[in-house]
Write a protein that holds these residues in place. Structure first.
Motif, PDB file in Angstrom:
ATOM      1  N   ALA A  90     -29.738  12.976 -35.160  1.00 32.90           N
ATOM      2  CA  ALA A  90     -29.454  14.141 -35.678  1.00 32.90           C
ATOM      3  C   ALA A  90     -30.707  15.117 -35.297  1.00 32.90           C
TER       4      ALA A  90
ATOM      5  N   THR B 170     -33.061  17.554 -39.887  1.00 30.60           N
ATOM      6  CA  THR B 170     -31.703  17.400 -40.765  1.00 30.60           C
ATOM      7  C   THR B 170     -31.814  15.853 -40.990  1.00 30.60           C
ATOM      8  N   LYS B 171     -30.724  15.350 -42.054  1.00 32.79           N
ATOM      9  CA  LYS B 171     -31.097  14.016 -42.400  1.00 32.79           C
ATOM     10  C   LYS B 171     -29.421  13.864 -42.897  1.00 32.79           C
ATOM     11  N   ASP B 172     -29.146  12.388 -42.549  1.00 30.50           N
ATOM     12  CA  ASP B 172     -27.812  12.081 -43.120  1.00 30.50           C
ATOM     13  C   ASP B 172     -27.978  11.353 -44.488  1.00 30.50           C
TER      14      ASP B 172
ATOM     15  N   ARG C 235     -25.935  24.264 -49.101  1.00 26.69           N
ATOM     16  CA  ARG C 235     -26.598  24.039 -47.783  1.00 26.69           C
ATOM     17  C   ARG C 235     -27.475  25.203 -47.559  1.00 26.69           C
TER      18      ARG C 235
ATOM     19  N   TYR D 248     -30.391  26.825 -44.677  1.00 26.54           N
ATOM     20  CA  TYR D 248     -31.001  26.491 -43.049  1.00 26.54           C
ATOM     21  C   TYR D 248     -32.246  27.251 -42.976  1.00 26.54           C
TER      22      TYR D 248
ATOM     23  N   TYR E 224     -37.344  20.614 -44.880  1.00 24.14           N
ATOM     24  CA  TYR E 224     -36.317  20.178 -43.934  1.00 24.14           C
ATOM     25  C   TYR E 224     -35.655  21.496 -43.174  1.00 24.14           C
ATOM     26  N   ARG E 225     -34.794  21.415 -42.172  1.00 19.90           N
ATOM     27  CA  ARG E 225     -34.148  22.444 -41.545  1.00 19.90           C
ATOM     28  C   ARG E 225     -32.968  22.983 -42.386  1.00 19.90           C
ATOM     29  N   GLU E 226     -32.131  21.757 -42.648  1.00 22.44           N
ATOM     30  CA  GLU E 226     -30.981  21.804 -43.653  1.00 22.44           C
ATOM     31  C   GLU E 226     -31.308  21.002 -44.867  1.00 22.44           C
TER      32      GLU E 226
END
Ligand code: HAM
Length: 423
Positions: free
Chosen positions: A8, A12-14, A113, A115, A125-127
């Motif tokens: 990813a 970003t993270k799942d 969300r 960004y 995080y970036r997201e």
């Protein structure tokens, strides 16, 4: 194989099934607090016109200068992925005249969300996802207190009230801030040579941001800087005192911290942060403040506003660090396996599973045509509470044994009675 296909994007993270249940739980608690405080949910688009953030968040901020995900769409419009939730909500309040029905307008957003092109690290995080409140129409200290108390209540319901410290400050108003600003610049000019290059840059554009600098030298210098709390006009002094008194009356512990200045341009008057030391450098879990004047910047008639944003990732990190006992999701109630694996049995199980599921009981069934041994192993792995193996004998007799996988007694029953028995 290119890593671009299997990794990813940075920052970003799942959110995997092994984590999602925590998000669901957090959502439930937050929604119950919002109901108790009578806030209504709003959902805005994930992208907006770039100008909204340039004007709304402010072009001296790190967000606008360095962090926005901005692109031209196929129609040639400049579009930006939402870096924060306030400007979009203000835009929506204006566009939909939400202020016309009744004041105050009390809105919240969940799982927004956002960004930002920042340097990723734990808690940054970036997201990322924000829960936030935006309240319009009330300029009273009671309104400030309510917002802070709503955030506190979220933490209290998780038992985190002693893990986070509430820091409050005011950033003054157009009457007192310019006078303070001039004093602060004068102080900073006296330390020009020692301050880091970023702070030298910030000194004239946004001098209060120098309080945010993590460099030891700059923060050491700022210990002797003039504080805004000593330079407030009468109105700001009165409302800040009103807020402090309200928080004392609500028995909500706080610390007046004149170094809390926030990284967005729209604040005026009260600002606050809830900070923890348990999750590393990114310990600000919730931040907000008053932004009277923002709605005018975006083209509306004057309407005061106040709110906060709370990072869900940081909240979950804080809960994990505190060992919060998240209740794991329920596992499946019944595993239906088959012996033989012929089409007739398979079709029978398909209809049986559908019937039991339609009574609100969770059922897993064999989809892989595995051996009985492998099916039982799988039933065990997924934590099925009961397992039944269906074959020719069961289909003829109409009877089946439900094996208790948790060590209790097995149950002998008919296919018709399975759902009733397991309910
Ligand atoms: P903010 O301080 O920029 O304020 O963000 C609010 C919260 O979002 C932070 O306290 C943090 O928990 C989370 N957050 C921010 N950046 C990141 C990131 N890169 N990664 C993970 N979490 C992050 C605002 O956004 C304002 N709109 C808050 C507000 C609402 N003020 C008035 N109304």
């Amino acid at each position: 194989m290119s890593q671009l296909l299997t990794r990813a994007p940075k920052g970003t993270k799942d959110i995997l099934p092994s984590e999602v249940y925590k998000w669901d739980f957090v959502e439930g608690v937050i929604r119950s607090v919002m109901r108790d405080y009578n806030y209504q949910e709003i959902r805005t688009p994930i992208f907006e016109h770039t100008e909204l953030f340039e004007r709304g968040v402010g072009d001296t901020t790190d967000i606008v200068q360095k962090e926005m995900y901005t692109f031209n769409d196929k129609g040639g419009r400049s579009i930006t992925l939402r870096p924060e939730g306030t400007a979009p909500v203000v835009r929506s309040v204006l566009q939909n005249s939400l202020y016309a029905a009744a004041l105050p307008v009390k809105l919240f957003y969940y799982n927004n969300r956002c960004y930002r092109y920042e340097q990723p690290q734990s808690g940054r995080y970036r997201e990322f996802h924000q829960f936030g409140i935006e309240q319009f129409g009330a300029a009273t200290p009671a309104a400030d207190a309510e917002i802070i108390m709503a955030a506190y209540e979220v933490f209290r319901r998780f038992g985190l009230e002693d893990t986070l410290t509430l820091h409050i400050n005011t950033v003054g108003c157009p009457t007192c801030r310019p006078i303070y600003r001039a004093k602060l610049i004068e102080f900073l000019e006296g330390h020009k040579a020692e301050l880091c290059p970023t702070c030298n840059e910030r000194m004239y554009k946004n001098p209060m941001r120098v309080f945010d600098c993590k460099s030891e030298i700059c923060s050491g210098i700022m210990k002797n800087a003039p504080y805004i709390t000593d330079h407030l006009c009468e109105d700001c002094e009165t409302s800040f005192t009103g807020l402090k008194e309200s928080l004392v009356a609500a028995e909500l512990p706080f610390k007046v911290d004149p170094t809390i200045v926030r990284g967005l341009d729209y604040y005026k008057g009260t600002v606050f942060e809830f900070i923890t030391s348990t999750i590393g450098a990114q310990g600000t879990v919730c931040g907000g403040g008053r932004y009277d004047g923002l709605i005018e910047i975006l083209g509306g008639d004057p309407l005061p506003g106040i709110g906060f944003g709370l990072g869900i990732e940081r909240l979950i990190l804080t809960l994990d660090a505190a060992g919060f006992p998240f209740k794991e999701p329920d596992t499946v109630t019944l595993y239906l396996g088959s012996v033989g694996g012929d089409i007739k049995t398979d079709v029978f199980i398909t209809s049986l599973a559908a019937k039991i599921r339609s009574s609100g009981i969770s059922v897993e069934r064999d989809l892989m045509a595995r051996s009985v041994k492998a099916q039982m192993k799988y039933a065990n792995k997924i934590g099925a509470k009961y397992a039944a193996i269906v074959g020719g004998d069961e289909m003829t007799s109409g009877k089946v044994r439900l094996k208790n996988m948790t060590g209790g007694d097995d149950i002998e029953t008919t296919f018709e009675d399975i759902a009733k028995l397991l309910k």
